[in-house]
Design an enzyme around this catalytic site. Structure first.
Site, PDB file in Angstrom:
ATOM      1  N   ARG A 103       0.860  -1.183   0.000  1.00 59.04           N
ATOM      2  CA  ARG A 103       0.000   0.000   0.000  1.00 59.04           C
ATOM      3  C   ARG A 103       0.894   1.230   0.000  1.00 59.04           C
ATOM      4  O   ARG A 103       2.101   1.119   0.198  1.00 59.04           O
ATOM      5  CB  ARG A 103      -0.952   0.001   1.207  1.00 59.04           C
ATOM      6  CG  ARG A 103      -0.252   0.089   2.552  1.00 59.04           C
ATOM      7  CD  ARG A 103      -1.285   0.152   3.699  1.00 59.04           C
ATOM      8  NE  ARG A 103      -0.608   0.062   4.989  1.00 59.04           N
ATOM      9  CZ  ARG A 103      -1.245  -0.021   6.156  1.00 59.04           C
ATOM     10  NH1 ARG A 103      -2.561  -0.022   6.201  1.00 59.04           N
ATOM     11  NH2 ARG A 103      -0.572  -0.092   7.275  1.00 59.04           N
ATOM     12  N   ASN A 141      -4.884   8.074   4.659  1.00 60.67           N
ATOM     13  CA  ASN A 141      -4.639   7.297   5.880  1.00 60.67           C
ATOM     14  C   ASN A 141      -3.175   7.407   6.247  1.00 60.67           C
ATOM     15  O   ASN A 141      -2.304   7.145   5.417  1.00 60.67           O
ATOM     16  CB  ASN A 141      -4.984   5.821   5.653  1.00 60.67           C
ATOM     17  CG  ASN A 141      -4.994   5.025   6.951  1.00 60.67           C
ATOM     18  OD1 ASN A 141      -5.828   5.275   7.819  1.00 60.67           O
ATOM     19  ND2 ASN A 141      -4.060   4.106   7.103  1.00 60.67           N
ATOM     20  N   GLU A 142      -2.901   7.836   7.448  1.00 62.00           N
ATOM     21  CA  GLU A 142      -1.526   7.880   7.964  1.00 62.00           C
ATOM     22  C   GLU A 142      -0.539   8.363   6.893  1.00 62.00           C
ATOM     23  O   GLU A 142       0.365   7.615   6.472  1.00 62.00           O
ATOM     24  CB  GLU A 142      -1.114   6.513   8.497  1.00 62.00           C
ATOM     25  CG  GLU A 142      -1.897   6.098   9.721  1.00 62.00           C
ATOM     26  CD  GLU A 142      -1.362   4.823  10.372  1.00 62.00           C
ATOM     27  OE1 GLU A 142      -0.618   4.063   9.711  1.00 62.00           O
ATOM     28  OE2 GLU A 142      -1.671   4.601  11.554  1.00 62.00           O
ATOM     29  N   GLU A 298      -7.212   4.931  15.944  1.00 66.41           N
ATOM     30  CA  GLU A 298      -6.859   3.511  15.840  1.00 66.41           C
ATOM     31  C   GLU A 298      -6.067   3.093  17.059  1.00 66.41           C
ATOM     32  O   GLU A 298      -5.141   3.796  17.488  1.00 66.41           O
ATOM     33  CB  GLU A 298      -5.946   3.249  14.635  1.00 66.41           C
ATOM     34  CG  GLU A 298      -6.581   3.299  13.283  1.00 66.41           C
ATOM     35  CD  GLU A 298      -5.554   2.910  12.208  1.00 66.41           C
ATOM     36  OE1 GLU A 298      -4.582   2.188  12.501  1.00 66.41           O
ATOM     37  OE2 GLU A 298      -5.730   3.379  11.074  1.00 66.41           O
ATOM     38  N   TRP A 306       2.642  -6.674  13.285  1.00 62.16           N
ATOM     39  CA  TRP A 306       3.807  -6.065  12.644  1.00 62.16           C
ATOM     40  C   TRP A 306       5.038  -5.905  13.532  1.00 62.16           C
ATOM     41  O   TRP A 306       6.026  -5.350  13.090  1.00 62.16           O
ATOM     42  CB  TRP A 306       3.439  -4.739  11.978  1.00 62.16           C
ATOM     43  CG  TRP A 306       2.588  -3.782  12.775  1.00 62.16           C
ATOM     44  CD1 TRP A 306       1.235  -3.629  12.666  1.00 62.16           C
ATOM     45  CD2 TRP A 306       3.021  -2.841  13.766  1.00 62.16           C
ATOM     46  NE1 TRP A 306       0.789  -2.651  13.528  1.00 62.16           N
ATOM     47  CE2 TRP A 306       1.862  -2.152  14.210  1.00 62.16           C
ATOM     48  CE3 TRP A 306       4.250  -2.512  14.336  1.00 62.16           C
ATOM     49  CZ2 TRP A 306       1.906  -1.153  15.196  1.00 62.16           C
ATOM     50  CZ3 TRP A 306       4.299  -1.515  15.309  1.00 62.16           C
ATOM     51  CH2 TRP A 306       3.139  -0.855  15.729  1.00 62.16           C
ATOM     52  N   GLU A 346      -2.643  -8.593   7.197  1.00 63.27           N
ATOM     53  CA  GLU A 346      -3.054  -8.262   8.564  1.00 63.27           C
ATOM     54  C   GLU A 346      -4.023  -9.278   9.150  1.00 63.27           C
ATOM     55  O   GLU A 346      -4.737  -8.975  10.102  1.00 63.27           O
ATOM     56  CB  GLU A 346      -3.648  -6.853   8.588  1.00 63.27           C
ATOM     57  CG  GLU A 346      -2.584  -5.819   8.242  1.00 63.27           C
ATOM     58  CD  GLU A 346      -3.047  -4.373   8.318  1.00 63.27           C
ATOM     59  OE1 GLU A 346      -2.239  -3.520   8.723  1.00 63.27           O
ATOM     60  OE2 GLU A 346      -4.202  -4.111   7.945  1.00 63.27           O
ATOM     61  N   LYS A 347      -4.012 -10.507   8.605  1.00 63.99           N
ATOM     62  CA  LYS A 347      -5.030 -11.457   9.080  1.00 63.99           C
ATOM     63  C   LYS A 347      -4.817 -11.878  10.527  1.00 63.99           C
ATOM     64  O   LYS A 347      -5.757 -12.303  11.198  1.00 63.99           O
ATOM     65  CB  LYS A 347      -5.151 -12.666   8.145  1.00 63.99           C
ATOM     66  CG  LYS A 347      -3.914 -13.502   7.985  1.00 63.99           C
ATOM     67  CD  LYS A 347      -4.184 -14.621   6.979  1.00 63.99           C
ATOM     68  CE  LYS A 347      -2.945 -15.436   6.687  1.00 63.99           C
ATOM     69  NZ  LYS A 347      -1.864 -14.611   6.052  1.00 63.99           N
ATOM     70  N   PHE A 348      -3.583 -11.733  11.037  1.00 60.70           N
ATOM     71  CA  PHE A 348      -3.368 -12.067  12.455  1.00 60.70           C
ATOM     72  C   PHE A 348      -3.585 -10.874  13.379  1.00 60.70           C
ATOM     73  O   PHE A 348      -3.466 -10.994  14.593  1.00 60.70           O
ATOM     74  CB  PHE A 348      -1.960 -12.630  12.668  1.00 60.70           C
ATOM     75  CG  PHE A 348      -1.809 -14.044  12.173  1.00 60.70           C
ATOM     76  CD1 PHE A 348      -2.365 -15.099  12.888  1.00 60.70           C
ATOM     77  CD2 PHE A 348      -1.154 -14.322  10.988  1.00 60.70           C
ATOM     78  CE1 PHE A 348      -2.252 -16.411  12.438  1.00 60.70           C
ATOM     79  CE2 PHE A 348      -1.034 -15.621  10.522  1.00 60.70           C
ATOM     80  CZ  PHE A 348      -1.585 -16.671  11.243  1.00 60.70           C
ATOM     81  N   HIS A 349      -3.840  -9.696  12.810  1.00 62.00           N
ATOM     82  CA  HIS A 349      -4.051  -8.495  13.633  1.00 62.00           C
ATOM     83  C   HIS A 349      -5.403  -8.623  14.333  1.00 62.00           C
ATOM     84  O   HIS A 349      -6.410  -8.941  13.709  1.00 62.00           O
ATOM     85  CB  HIS A 349      -4.040  -7.279  12.716  1.00 62.00           C
ATOM     86  CG  HIS A 349      -3.898  -5.959  13.421  1.00 62.00           C
ATOM     87  ND1 HIS A 349      -4.856  -5.464  14.280  1.00 62.00           N
ATOM     88  CD2 HIS A 349      -2.908  -5.040  13.392  1.00 62.00           C
ATOM     89  CE1 HIS A 349      -4.456  -4.275  14.727  1.00 62.00           C
ATOM     90  NE2 HIS A 349      -3.261  -4.001  14.211  1.00 62.00           N
TER      91      HIS A 349
HETATM   92  C1  GAL Z   1      -2.136   1.426  10.932  1.00 69.38           C
HETATM   93  C2  GAL Z   1      -2.968   1.536   9.669  1.00 69.38           C
HETATM   94  C3  GAL Z   1      -4.068   0.516   9.611  1.00 69.38           C
HETATM   95  C4  GAL Z   1      -3.544  -0.825  10.013  1.00 69.38           C
HETATM   96  C5  GAL Z   1      -2.921  -0.742  11.379  1.00 69.38           C
HETATM   97  C6  GAL Z   1      -2.378  -2.054  11.882  1.00 69.38           C
HETATM   98  O1  GAL Z   1      -0.868   1.925  10.698  1.00 69.38           O
HETATM   99  O2  GAL Z   1      -3.528   2.822   9.555  1.00 69.38           O
HETATM  100  O3  GAL Z   1      -4.597   0.475   8.313  1.00 69.38           O
HETATM  101  O4  GAL Z   1      -2.582  -1.238   9.068  1.00 69.38           O
HETATM  102  O5  GAL Z   1      -1.851   0.161  11.342  1.00 69.38           O
HETATM  103  O6  GAL Z   1      -1.843  -1.929  13.170  1.00 69.38           O
END
Ligand code: GAL
Length: 659
Positions: A103, A141-142, A298, A306, A346-349
């Site tokens: 992304r 976003n960010e 968030e 991550w 991000e499936k484990f998030h």
């Molecule tokens: C942020 C992001 C989200 C998601 C999240 C995961 O940096 O805006 O889309 O990736 O981290 O922790």
């Protein structure tokens, strides 16, 4: 109080959406951020938009009473965009391309990226500006999250224009950058490049301006989108999510242009002190728009994906960190994300609704927190007067102070500022993070490592001390002007009048974590009314002209020389510290300063692992310790109005008490 998450319905079959809305209601969700990564679905090809699915999901949310923070979807251009226009891809300083497939693969200054993003934003904003579900706009976003700087040809062209605007005349740029050094003199703006990979050290003025430029390109993207949203007739508040003390974006400049500050914050559950770093981010967000509540846009309900190790949060920890955010000024608690992804990186998030379902600790905690937040009555807006202590935190200074070829190349301004913040936090003192120009609003101002000092900021700090304020500054302070050039007349040229001190030499020490084989002094012990302390990284040689010596070095090459000076000046005082104290030393100094200046904490007789914060007349206490803690607060419960005369907090327990 808003409660919710990023919602990515396009990752799921449409039959799931009604269940999402039903579960959201069960959890007390009031708002979701929708469409953040939906560009490819909204615009499958250039010139072709598909809003049917988005219409349906927005209507469904609206029918369920869930408000929408509608994203502009520009953070991740779809594959068709970079396939058709590869020039929109960003490059690193070596010229390597950041390819699509993740992304944020776009150059912020690319005209074609901006055109495509603009067309998308206009289409979305024109369609939904008047939709009753949409209560807020979430731009991109960010910004800059993964791509801290872009060195592409688009950046080159934009950098030249940006410099021509700033300096007008190439002679002025040559003077600002000191290009007579190493034959760097430019004949025209067209000869200038971004600071790409070079044989050796690059020009510091160029590097500093490139940081400013990088910030400004991201901000221009934001402003373009904001203006298009407004041009489409939208009247809802507009935000973009910040990332705490993120280095590439000078959020103080951004805060003027967002209607509400919003922040993304992911403290590491493996770090028992990460709640203090989170407190720092909350205080920074509150300070960016004084007097206005902000949003925690968030955080995670539980584990991330991550970090090298993605530990779960402890039971109750997610709610405790949420209460901390509210106590420090947030009017909304939101998560990444609503429903855990079943595919993708991000499936484990973790998410509000875990892949493992609703018979989970995460889900129960999510529902509990939703109910508890819903029970809170309106809280007072954070008041500028809540904090009597401020720490100066300035992005341009940070960029300059952390530049290369310095006496000490291991300086981390944020780490030092956070160390001061932690020491005050352990004493339950409320702190704002400010630009120097706001010093006059506080009683005690700490300005560590203010290497780049503008004349206007020096004047503000001087006026603050004249009027009775207590200033603590140094080391590596008042060294250069805004172009990273020395001023005539040595160092400390702007502040020597209030400090009564000149710096002769910066006295670099070997970094404490350097390899053991590296020779040289690593620490500079010093002692004063606060006892013995340890200095690191710098031990400056001071020439004291008109100040008293409060502490002196007690070991190493500066034994006997001043480590901390104090000058009573005007109605106030100005201290200069010649070294960077370690954690314990910073704590000892903070304790000394609090006694010397009479600054009151938010609460007294609380253990260090319990934090206390003020928001108008509401005091929030959060227990980050592993055992029960008795808290001697008196007032009324902010949620129920019941009288409070002392209370006990279980681990991760929290309370809000109206004084
Ligand atoms: C942020 C992001 C989200 C998601 C999240 C995961 O940096 O805006 O889309 O990736 O981290 O922790």
């Amino acid at each position: 109080m808003l409660y919710g998450a990023d919602y990515n319905p396009e990752q799921w079959p449409e039959e799931i959406w009604p269940d999402d809305v039903a579960r959201m209601r069960e959890a007390g969700v009031t708002m979701v951020s929708l469409g953040i990564f939906s560009w490819a679905r909204i615009q499958p090809r250039e010139g072709e938009f598909d809003f049917g699915w988005l219409d349906r999901v927005i209507d469904l949310l609206h029918a369920g009473g869930i408000a929408v923070d509608l994203a502009t979807a520009t953070a991740s251009p779809p594959p068709w965009a970079s396939a058709a226009y590869p020039e929109l891809l960003p490059r690193d300083a070596d010229g390597s391309v950041f390819w699509p497939g993740s992304r944020q693969a776009y150059a912020p200054s690319s005209p074609v990226y901006r055109r495509l993003a603009g067309e998308l934003v206009t289409a979305i904003a024109e369609r939904y500006a008047g939709h009753p579900a949409v209560v807020m706009w979430h731009v991109n976003n960010e910004y800059g999250c993964h791509l801290h700087a872009d060195y592409s040809d688009a950046a080159r062209d934009a950098f030249r224009r940006w410099l021509a605007d700033r300096y007008d005349d190439i002679g002025a740029l040559n003077a600002a950058w000191g290009t007579d050094f190493w034959s760097q003199r430019y004949g025209s703006f067209d000869e200038i490049l971004p600071p790409r990979k070079a044989p050796y050290s690059r020009n510091p003025g160029q590097v500093l301006d490139f940081k400013r430029f990088t910030n400004d390109m991201l901000l221009e993207c934001y402003l373009m989108e904001r203006d298009l949203i407004r041009a489409a007739g939208a009247t809802q508040p507009i935000t973009t999510n910040f990332m705490g003390a993120f280095e590439p974006a000078d959020y103080r400049k951004w805060a003027e242009h967002v209607d509400v500050v919003s922040d993304d914050c992911y403290p590491d559950p493996n770090d028992p002190e990460s709640f203090r770093t989170a407190a720092f981010s909350r205080d920074l967000m509150r300070s960016l728009k004084p007097g206005v509540p902000w949003l925690l846009m968030e955080q995670s309900t539980n584990a991330l994906n991550w970090r090298p190790t993605n530990a779960p949060k402890a039971p109750g920890q997610m709610a405790a960190l949420s209460a901390q955010a509210v106590g420090r000024g947030a009017d909304g608690i939101l998560f990444f994300q609503w429903r855990q992804s079943r595919a993708g990186a991000e499936k484990f998030h973790s998410a509000m609704l875990p892949h493992a379902g609703t018979d989970t600790r995460t889900w129960r905690e999510v529902v509990d927190l939703g109910a508890r937040l819903a029970a809170l009555p309106g809280l007072p807006a954070p008041q500028p007067a809540d904090a009597r202590v401020a720490i100066v935190y300035d992005w341009e200074n940070r960029w300059a102070a952390e530049g290369s070829d310095h006496p000490q190349n291991a300086l981390d301004v944020t780490a030092v500022v956070q160390r001061w913040h932690r020491a005050l936090h352990r004493r339950h003192v409320q702190v704002d993070l400010i630009p120097a120009e706001r010093a006059g609003e506080y009683d005690l101002v700490i300005a560590p490592l203010l290497y780049l000092l503008r004349e206007s900021d020096a004047a503000a700090l001087t006026a603050f001390v004249d009027a009775g304020g207590h200033l603590v500054t140094g080391p590596f302070t008042d060294v250069v002007d805004e172009h990273d050039r020395f001023r005539e007349g040595g160092f400390t040229t702007q502040l020597r009048g209030i400090l009564g001190v000149d710096v002769e030499d910066f006295g670099a020490l070997v970094a404490p974590d350097a390899p053991a084989a590296e020779p040289g002094e690593r620490v500079a012990p010093f002692a004063g009314p606060f006892g013995d302390a340890t200095g690191t990284l710098l031990a400056e040689e001071l020439r004291v002209t008109d100040a008293s010596i409060e502490a002196s070095f007690t070991g190493g090459r500066l034994t006997g020389r001043p480590a901390l000076t104090l000058r009573e000046h005007g109605a106030g005082s100005a201290r200069y510290l010649a070294t960077i104290p370690d954690e314990a030393g910073t704590q000892a100094l903070v304790d000394h300063l609090l006694t010397a200046t009479g600054v009151e904490p938010v609460a007294v007789r609380l253990p260090e692992q319990v934090e206390a914060m003020r928001r108008g007349d509401v005091v929030t206490v959060v227990n980050h310790a592993t055992g029960d803690v008795a808290v001697n607060l008196v007032g009324t419960d902010a949620a129920t109005g019941a009288p409070v005369d002392g209370l006990t907090l279980a681990p991760y327990g929290w309370a809000m008490v109206r004084k």
